[in-house]
Write a protein that holds these residues in place. Structure first.
Motif, mmCIF file in Angstrom:
data_model
loop_
_atom_site.group_PDB
_atom_site.id
_atom_site.type_symbol
_atom_site.label_atom_id
_atom_site.label_comp_id
_atom_site.label_asym_id
_atom_site.label_seq_id
_atom_site.Cartn_x
_atom_site.Cartn_y
_atom_site.Cartn_z
ATOM 1 N N ARG A 59 0.823 -1.206 0.000
ATOM 2 C CA ARG A 59 0.000 0.000 0.000
ATOM 3 C C ARG A 59 0.862 1.264 0.000
ATOM 4 N NH1 ARG A 59 -5.483 0.589 2.747
ATOM 5 N NH2 ARG A 59 -5.710 1.623 0.738
ATOM 6 N N ILE A 60 2.137 1.092 -0.360
ATOM 7 C CA ILE A 60 3.023 2.233 -0.584
ATOM 8 C C ILE A 60 3.205 2.364 -2.088
ATOM 9 C CG2 ILE A 60 5.301 3.227 -0.178
ATOM 10 C CD1 ILE A 60 5.500 1.558 2.356
ATOM 11 N N THR A 61 2.648 3.406 -2.666
ATOM 12 C CA THR A 61 2.694 3.593 -4.117
ATOM 13 C C THR A 61 3.764 4.609 -4.492
ATOM 14 O OG1 THR A 61 0.316 3.158 -4.293
ATOM 15 C CG2 THR A 61 1.367 4.237 -6.173
ATOM 16 N N GLN A 101 -6.151 10.801 -0.347
ATOM 17 C CA GLN A 101 -6.770 9.647 -0.992
ATOM 18 C C GLN A 101 -5.704 8.617 -1.340
ATOM 19 O OE1 GLN A 101 -9.126 12.479 -3.776
ATOM 20 N NE2 GLN A 101 -10.105 10.477 -3.918
ATOM 21 N N SER A 102 -6.047 7.361 -1.136
ATOM 22 C CA SER A 102 -5.111 6.284 -1.412
ATOM 23 C C SER A 102 -5.132 5.918 -2.897
ATOM 24 C CB SER A 102 -5.477 5.050 -0.582
ATOM 25 O OG SER A 102 -4.662 3.948 -0.952
ATOM 26 N N LEU A 103 -3.989 5.531 -3.428
ATOM 27 C CA LEU A 103 -3.909 5.051 -4.806
ATOM 28 C C LEU A 103 -4.000 3.536 -4.876
ATOM 29 C CD1 LEU A 103 -1.128 7.373 -6.264
ATOM 30 C CD2 LEU A 103 -3.601 7.577 -6.507
ATOM 31 N N THR A 104 -4.154 2.895 -3.713
ATOM 32 C CA THR A 104 -4.340 1.443 -3.669
ATOM 33 C C THR A 104 -5.494 1.122 -2.741
ATOM 34 O OG1 THR A 104 -2.809 1.214 -1.809
ATOM 35 C CG2 THR A 104 -1.885 0.966 -4.016
ATOM 36 N N ASN A 105 -6.101 -0.062 -2.931
ATOM 37 C CA ASN A 105 -7.126 -0.511 -1.995
ATOM 38 C C ASN A 105 -6.501 -1.451 -0.981
ATOM 39 O OD1 ASN A 105 -6.842 -2.994 -3.299
ATOM 40 N ND2 ASN A 105 -8.540 -2.581 -4.701
ATOM 41 N N ALA A 106 -7.330 -2.080 -0.145
ATOM 42 C CA ALA A 106 -6.815 -2.909 0.937
ATOM 43 C C ALA A 106 -5.981 -4.077 0.433
ATOM 44 C CB ALA A 106 -7.969 -3.427 1.796
ATOM 45 N N SER A 107 -6.235 -4.545 -0.790
ATOM 46 C CA SER A 107 -5.487 -5.667 -1.343
ATOM 47 C C SER A 107 -4.191 -5.218 -2.001
ATOM 48 C CB SER A 107 -6.336 -6.410 -2.381
ATOM 49 O OG SER A 107 -6.590 -5.579 -3.498
#
Length: 574
Positions: free
Chosen positions: A358-360, A393-399
């Motif tokens: 979850r680190i983009t 806002q996140s660039l990834t979801n929980a997966s």
């Protein structure tokens, strides 16, 4: 303007919440068996003297006590020595750090973070890699000092905005190519006295006027609030890579960058010291030979370093931790907000909470500068990426997969009508659990010239969505008020009752500030035309440039051809 309490929704009769019972703090009490209990001294004269002529040797009564006493003294010395080393280590690391103010010397602020519904705030850290040759060590590593000697100024070879979300569930690292042209504000380096009245130039040049100037320039370019900065020089990269035992990196073809001197065979290598520096500095070895290709390889390097930090054993070896901490603190310049070991440890702990998937890592979208083909300007799509980071806002979801388009269907704020603000009175009601919200928004309306008939009150209950309700014939007035507050037209609603004016009910979607929060950015658009990958992608290799980006013995060739031709040059790493 009247204000009947403006308490949280549903609390009109209570001025404040009842406090919780005070609890006694027991965490500071000494544990049983602590040094406060001590050891009882032995009593003198308590041993019976042996009888003369008893026929047997007297047993040394009290030997066990002496052993215990010796052990206790030894243990006490050990504890004190260990504590002393710990304190020395702590003070030593603090002494290594060099810190400067975040904004002193710049004409601009660094912005301010927005808290989420739970009062948590994100962290935005500007990471800068300096190309300064400010000492003999950096001159040797970076070259270019043969004629100029040791230099006083520096540019930002690397610039990355690292965003850690308010809930610490995700992070985004956005690279800003050094060739980007932007506006540098008026700045003065408070340490050197070097100043500028402001100019249009490469973003990396702002560092010549101090770290605070670089912070202000990036904030002005992106609109992203900057909370902290960290600056690292050439020798710092070498020391850090050595301290962690090397960083694994892969190249998809043989590569020899004759400028940074990176020379690697196809495959995966453990990069230490100078080899690590050559890899992160190489711009002619990867991609199209521009700074864009360099940012991609830097992401691969940093992702690998993050995985190593998170791997078992790396941070549990005291010797490794000491080497890493000593190297890091000697290599870093930080803002005063991070100017202590305790604060740096807190930041490291926040980063460690985020899973690698979850680190983009991504790079700001760019386009060629119309005035100079060798320079870049932010592309239109970069604004969406900036907004995504600024809006937490996140660039990834929980997966760990890239998110689909975020909800961004809200319409733009309603167009202002011809009705003057001075003729419009608004009833502002607090529908949140935050005390004072109605008063804050009503005051903002008054400051914008709205009628002194504007009043405040409490909504009947908590509401999730902010709405501006208007009576028949008052639509134009509602549009003026919505425009002043930045409220999208989708939040306007006509009342069924006749003769009513404007009533603004503030919902939990607007818990702070006096302007309605901007609509979330479209996270799919945020990374359109941008290189993006997550830190868990261990099999990603840096793409070696297929173009003639290097020169060997005066002959232009691509980095793979140069590798094969330079048979007498030793590889950077086995």
């Amino acid at each position: 303007m009247t204000d009947p309490g403006d308490a949280p929704a549903g609390n009109a009769t209570r001025s404040h919440a009842r406090g919780l019972p005070r609890q006694r703090h027991t965490s500071g009490s000494a544990p049983s068996g602590s040094a406060t209990s001590g050891y009882a001294p032995s009593r003198t004269g308590s041993r019976a003297r042996p009888k003369v002529g008893a026929g047997r040797r007297a047993r040394p009564v009290g030997r066990g006590r002496r052993i215990l006493r010796t052990a206790a003294i030894s243990l006490s010395v050990l504890v004190l020595a260990t504590a002393g080393v710990g304190w020395w280590f702590y003070e030593h690391l603090n002494g290594n750090l060099h810190s400067v103010p975040l904004t002193d010397g710049s004409g601009d602020s660094a912005g301010k973070e927005k808290a989420d519904a739970f009062g948590r705030t994100p962290i935005n850290l500007l990471v800068v890699g300096s190309d300064g040759r400010t000492n003999a060590s950096d001159c040797k590593l970076g070259g270019g000092c043969s004629q100029t000697g040791v230099q006083s100024g520096s540019n930002a070879d690397v610039e990355m905005v690292m965003h850690i979300s308010a809930d610490r569930s995700n992070a985004t690292v956005m690279s800003i190519p050094r060739d980007t042209v932007t506006t540098v504000p008026a700045c003065k380096d408070t340490e050197t006295g070097v100043s500028t009245n402001g100019y249009t130039g490469m973003v990396n040049s702002a560092l010549q006027y101090g770290p605070a100037c670089q912070v202000a320039t990036v904030h002005r370019l992106t609109g992203i609030p900057i909370d902290h900065f960290v600056k690292l020089d050439f020798s710092g990269v070498v020391k850090m890579s050595d301290a962690v035992g090397g960083v694994s990196a892969c190249v998809d073809k043989d590569v020899y960058d004759t400028y940074s001197h990176l020379k690697l065979a196809q495959g995966t290598h453990t990069l230490k010291g100078v080899a690590a520096l050559e890899f992160v500095r190489s711009r002619h070895g990867f991609g199209d030979g521009s700074d864009l290709g360099r940012t991609y390889s830097q992401h691969i390097f940093l992702s690998s370093m993050i995985r190593k930090f998170k791997s078992a054993g790396t941070l549990t070896d005291p010797t490794a931790v000491y080497r890493l901490a000593d190297a890091a603190t000697k290599a870093l310049t930080v803002d005063t907000g991070l100017g202590s070991i305790r604060k740096l440890i807190g930041l490291a702990a926040d980063v460690d909470k985020v899973p690698a998937n979850r680190i983009t890592f991504t790079t700001m979208q760019t386009a060629p500068d119309p005035g100079d083909s060798n320079r870049l300007v932010p592309a239109a799509t970069a604004q969406s990426l900036f907004a995504t980071i600024a809006n937490d806002q996140s660039l990834t979801n929980a997966s760990g997969k890239k998110t689909a388009a975020a909800s961004a269907t809200a319409k733009a704020p309603a167009s202002a009508s011809a009705v003057p603000a001075a003729q419009i009175a608004v009833t502002v009601e607090n529908g949140t659990t935050v005390t004072g919200r109605a008063s804050a928004v009503a005051t903002a309306l008054l400051d914008k010239g709205f009628s002194s008939g504007t009043t405040t009150g409490n909504a009947a209950g908590t509401t999730s969505t902010t709405t501006l309700t208007y009576g028949s014939g008052h639509k134009a007035e509602a549009q003026t008020a919505a425009k002043a507050l930045g409220l999208p037209s989708s939040h306007l609603k006509q009342s069924d009752a006749t003769g009513t004016g404007l009533t603004l009910v503030i919902g939990t979607d607007w818990t702070s500030g006096t302007a309605y929060p901007a609509a979330p950015a479209d996270t799919k658009t945020a990374t359109a035309d941008a290189h993006a990958e997550t830190a868990d992608q261990s099999k990603t290799c840096a793409k070696v440039s297929p173009y003639k980006t290097v020169s060997l013995d005066g002959v232009a060739m691509n980095p793979t051809q140069a590798y094969r031709a330079a048979t007498g040059t030793k590889d950077s790493a086995p």
